[in-house]
Write an enzyme that holds these catalytic residues in place. Sequence first.
Site, short mmCIF file in Angstrom:
data_model
loop_
_atom_site.label_atom_id
_atom_site.label_comp_id
_atom_site.label_asym_id
_atom_site.label_seq_id
_atom_site.Cartn_x
_atom_site.Cartn_y
_atom_site.Cartn_z
N ASP A 37 -0.28 -6.21 4.41
CA ASP A 37 -0.85 -5.63 5.58
C ASP A 37 -2.50 -5.88 5.80
O ASP A 37 -3.23 -7.13 5.42
CB ASP A 37 -1.60 -4.20 5.19
N ASP B 290 -3.93 6.24 6.14
CA ASP B 290 -4.98 5.27 5.05
C ASP B 290 -6.48 6.27 5.01
O ASP B 290 -7.40 6.29 5.58
CB ASP B 290 -5.66 3.56 5.82
N GLU C 166 -8.84 6.54 1.42
CA GLU C 166 -9.37 6.03 0.21
C GLU C 166 -10.69 6.36 0.71
O GLU C 166 -11.57 7.37 1.49
CB GLU C 166 -9.17 5.03 0.69
#
Length: 292
Positions: A92, A181, A183
């Site tokens: 990534d 994503d 987090e």
Amino acid sequence: MPVHRPGSPRPRRAFLAGALIAVCALVPITPASAAESPDATASATAGTTTTTPVTPTTPARGTARMGMGVAAHDGQDGLPTGTRAAQTEGVDVASYQGNVSWTTLWNSGVRWSYNKASEGTYYTNPYFSQQYTGAYGVGMIRGAYHFATPDTTSGATQANYFVDHGGGWSADGRTLPGTLDIEWNPYGDTCYGKSTSGMVSWIRDFLNQYKARTGRNAVIYTSTTWWSQCTGNYAGFSANPLWIARYASTAGTLPAGWSTYTMWQYTSSGPTVGDHDKFNGAPDRVQALAKG
């Protein structure tokens, strides 16, 4: 000839001494600076310049990336065991990696990639085109990810921004569904100021809108510790593929609702680009996810 008059200067000396004492009393005595205190990182010595400790600063908006907080919060403990026959290597990338050497990665065995497309509703990756098309050009199956900032705008708004800026999906067998994503917040409060129920609602809002726009269930990238803290270990998103973040020899305990992971980010210090991942299956399983 001058005449000496004994005793005449004494009143003047007394007056001057008294004035000096009065002036000193008016001048504030300041404490020693941090550089002069025993706790400073460096102490002053003759001929040297004293330095003070540097306080960490909040990163600039737009610089967040996948896995940015993993090592700091969960630590690092080894690398995966096993062979690539059971798992397929991936990477990534984000803007900080610049123009990526995709040929080098392909030759090293990497077969899939995800590239950061957007963040919030205020940032798009200036290297996205090179990274996204470059991976495709060497034969990889690739996708895009969105770094979520639930404290700035709604989930649906960010899903739309993501799709409109590279996060869409096409049924060409080479494009993976977009990834949310979600987090640690690098800019402030870990859970973006939301309660566990508020966070679950935000995530659901994003996922529902992404599916409405693309027809696909978005992948969820997260870590078990963040998910437990910020969603209360919510178990209701098992229809979405899980991309787990853990820098260790195994993926460890998964968030509630998932019995297995689809992808696993296992290190931020791998060859060429740093962030390396394992797909839980052979290359044909990566293609199956791309096809939908």
